[in-house]
Scaffold this motif. Structure first.
Motif, PDB file in Angstrom:
ATOM      1  N   GLU A 282       0.830  -1.204   0.000  1.00 45.65           N
ATOM      2  CA  GLU A 282       0.000   0.000   0.000  1.00 45.65           C
ATOM      3  C   GLU A 282       0.863   1.252   0.000  1.00 45.65           C
ATOM      4  OE1 GLU A 282      -3.227   0.127  -0.528  1.00 45.65           O
ATOM      5  OE2 GLU A 282      -3.146  -2.056  -0.713  1.00 45.65           O
ATOM      6  N   GLY A 283       1.988   1.193   0.715  1.00 41.32           N
ATOM      7  CA  GLY A 283       2.902   2.342   0.703  1.00 41.32           C
ATOM      8  C   GLY A 283       3.478   2.575  -0.681  1.00 41.32           C
ATOM      9  N   GLU A 284       3.838   1.493  -1.357  1.00 43.12           N
ATOM     10  CA  GLU A 284       4.376   1.615  -2.714  1.00 43.12           C
ATOM     11  C   GLU A 284       3.312   2.146  -3.676  1.00 43.12           C
ATOM     12  OE1 GLU A 284       7.033   1.804  -5.597  1.00 43.12           O
ATOM     13  OE2 GLU A 284       7.500   1.247  -3.524  1.00 43.12           O
ATOM     14  N   MET A 290       1.430   9.349  -6.031  1.00 41.88           N
ATOM     15  CA  MET A 290       1.982  10.687  -5.844  1.00 41.88           C
ATOM     16  C   MET A 290       2.955  11.036  -6.970  1.00 41.88           C
ATOM     17  SD  MET A 290       2.575  10.617  -1.708  1.00 41.88           S
ATOM     18  CE  MET A 290       3.299  12.246  -1.665  1.00 41.88           C
ATOM     19  N   HIS A 291       3.718  10.052  -7.427  1.00 45.08           N
ATOM     20  CA  HIS A 291       4.652  10.280  -8.530  1.00 45.08           C
ATOM     21  C   HIS A 291       3.898  10.631  -9.806  1.00 45.08           C
ATOM     22  CE1 HIS A 291       8.218   9.901 -11.002  1.00 45.08           C
ATOM     23  NE2 HIS A 291       7.602   8.989 -11.746  1.00 45.08           N
ATOM     24  N   CYS A 292       2.792   9.901 -10.060  1.00 45.98           N
ATOM     25  CA  CYS A 292       1.998  10.169 -11.260  1.00 45.98           C
ATOM     26  C   CYS A 292       1.352  11.557 -11.195  1.00 45.98           C
ATOM     27  CB  CYS A 292       0.926   9.093 -11.419  1.00 45.98           C
ATOM     28  SG  CYS A 292       1.584   7.476 -11.860  1.00 45.98           S
ATOM     29  N   GLU A 293       0.862  11.920 -10.008  1.00 42.93           N
ATOM     30  CA  GLU A 293       0.262  13.239  -9.839  1.00 42.93           C
ATOM     31  C   GLU A 293       1.300  14.331 -10.078  1.00 42.93           C
ATOM     32  OE1 GLU A 293      -1.376  13.313  -5.955  1.00 42.93           O
ATOM     33  OE2 GLU A 293      -2.983  11.877  -6.410  1.00 42.93           O
ATOM     34  N   SER A 294       2.514  14.110  -9.592  1.00 40.89           N
ATOM     35  CA  SER A 294       3.580  15.094  -9.795  1.00 40.89           C
ATOM     36  C   SER A 294       3.920  15.248 -11.268  1.00 40.89           C
ATOM     37  CB  SER A 294       4.808  14.655  -9.000  1.00 40.89           C
ATOM     38  OG  SER A 294       5.875  15.543  -9.204  1.00 40.89           O
ATOM     39  N   LYS A 295       3.960  14.141 -11.983  1.00 41.06           N
ATOM     40  CA  LYS A 295       4.246  14.186 -13.411  1.00 41.06           C
ATOM     41  C   LYS A 295       3.134  14.905 -14.181  1.00 41.06           C
ATOM     42  CE  LYS A 295       5.986  10.784 -15.666  1.00 41.06           C
ATOM     43  NZ  LYS A 295       6.219   9.425 -16.206  1.00 41.06           N
ATOM     44  N   ASP A 296       1.867  14.662 -13.762  1.00 41.95           N
ATOM     45  CA  ASP A 296       0.747  15.338 -14.411  1.00 41.95           C
ATOM     46  C   ASP A 296       0.832  16.837 -14.236  1.00 41.95           C
ATOM     47  OD1 ASP A 296      -0.276  12.944 -15.277  1.00 41.95           O
ATOM     48  OD2 ASP A 296      -1.727  12.750 -13.626  1.00 41.95           O
ATOM     49  N   LYS A 297       1.208  17.270 -13.028  1.00 41.16           N
ATOM     50  CA  LYS A 297       1.345  18.700 -12.774  1.00 41.16           C
ATOM     51  C   LYS A 297       2.441  19.317 -13.621  1.00 41.16           C
ATOM     52  CE  LYS A 297      -0.394  18.634  -8.019  1.00 41.16           C
ATOM     53  NZ  LYS A 297      -0.029  18.821  -6.587  1.00 41.16           N
TER      54      LYS A 297
END
Length: 300
Positions: A282-284, A290-297
């Motif tokens: 779940e942590g992974e 969060m990584h995908c959200e950062s890339k989208d931004k």
């Protein structure tokens, strides 16, 4: 960091998807420190072997010489006789389960592999440095310990346990010994920090506090703390009351990189592995989100 290794058992590779593993203890002895692990008759061996597998154990670790403090030093012939009964029975009851033999004697290792196809050798003497009385087991000849030469000849994975009291001495010893094993052609090596062997209570916990540093060696790590005195001397009681403490130390060990747990209580250890694994998964998943959200931004 968690070491998820690749090992070869019977020519089949075990990789990241197979770890962590739980190894169930089967003691073919009358005097092992935890009475619940002792089995001597064929029926008792069969019952214990089946219990280990039914509760989720992937490896059965068979010992026929108690290394507890004050244990009786049985002869090589007696150890072999006990093992022949146990190995024959376990192979009949659980032919597909991996079998480890807990011995520091090279000829016992040879018999176990050549006569019964044992899959691993679990050596608590660090290649012959010490036995149950913390003294050399034999006069070594040549450049390599006799046990190292034997496991190279047998071609099976080898569990190398340290009797060193500190992490620094342990890492120095492991580095030298792993190099020797590689020079002999041994490819599949598992390291065991040896909780309770050559260590004070305080040294056991100091080692536990920094156990993640053992992952620098890039090898699978086996942890054997089940119901040991390092637990009940701290919490009170004895081996029979040490299950809760064992589970706590197992959890810490998994968080610090353990790949294999050697245990008396298989069901509880399997549940511990499952729960720590779920937390990690779940942590992974959250980190990936969060990584995908950062890339989208960044792409907006």
């Amino acid at each position: 960091m968690n070491v998820f290794p690749t090992l070869s058992f019977r020519g089949k590779l075990a990789d990241a998807a197979d770890f962590p593993l739980v190894m169930g203890i089967l003691n073919a002895t009358p005097d092992s420190f935890y009475i619940g692990s002792r089995v001597q008759t064929e029926a008792e061996v069969a019952r214990r072997a089946n219990q280990i597998v039914e509760e989720g154990g992937r490896i059965i670790d068979i010992g026929a010489f108690s290394t507890r403090p004050g244990g009786v030093q049985v002869s090589q012939e007696e150890e072999m006789e006990r093992l022949r009964l146990a190995l024959k029975t376990v192979r009949r009851e659980q032919p597909e389960t991996l079998v480890s033999v807990d011995t520091f004697r090279p000829e016992v290792a040879r018999m176990s592999v050549e006569e019964f196809g044992a899959d691993l050798i679990n050596d608590v003497s660090e290649g012959g440095i010490t036995g149950i009385a913390n003294v050399p087991l034999e006069e070594e000849t040549g450049d390599y310990p006799t046990m190292f030469r034997m496991v190279a000849r047998l071609g099976v994975p080898y569990i190398l346990m340290s009797v060193q009291p500190t992490l620094r001495k342990m890492l120095i010893g492991f580095a030298k010994e792993v190099q020797q094993l590689h020079e002999l052609g041994v490819k599949d090596i598992i390291i065991d920090p040896g909780y309770g062997f050559g260590k004070t209570l305080e040294q056991n916990y100091q080692l536990l506090s920094e156990a993640e540093k053992l992952t620098v060696l890039g090898l699978p790590i086996l942890v054997g703390v089940s119901r040991k005195s390092m637990i009940y001397k701290q919490t009170g009681g004895d081996a029979t009351t040490a299950l809760n403490g064992t589970t706590v130390v197992h959890t810490i060990s998994l968080m610090k990189g353990a790949s294999i747990l050697r245990v008396h209580d298989v069901k509880e250890a399997v549940e511990t592995v499952e729960l720590v694994g779920k937390m990690r998964a779940e942590g992974e998943k959250k980190r990936e989100e969060m990584h995908c959200e950062s890339k989208d931004k960044d792409n907006r």
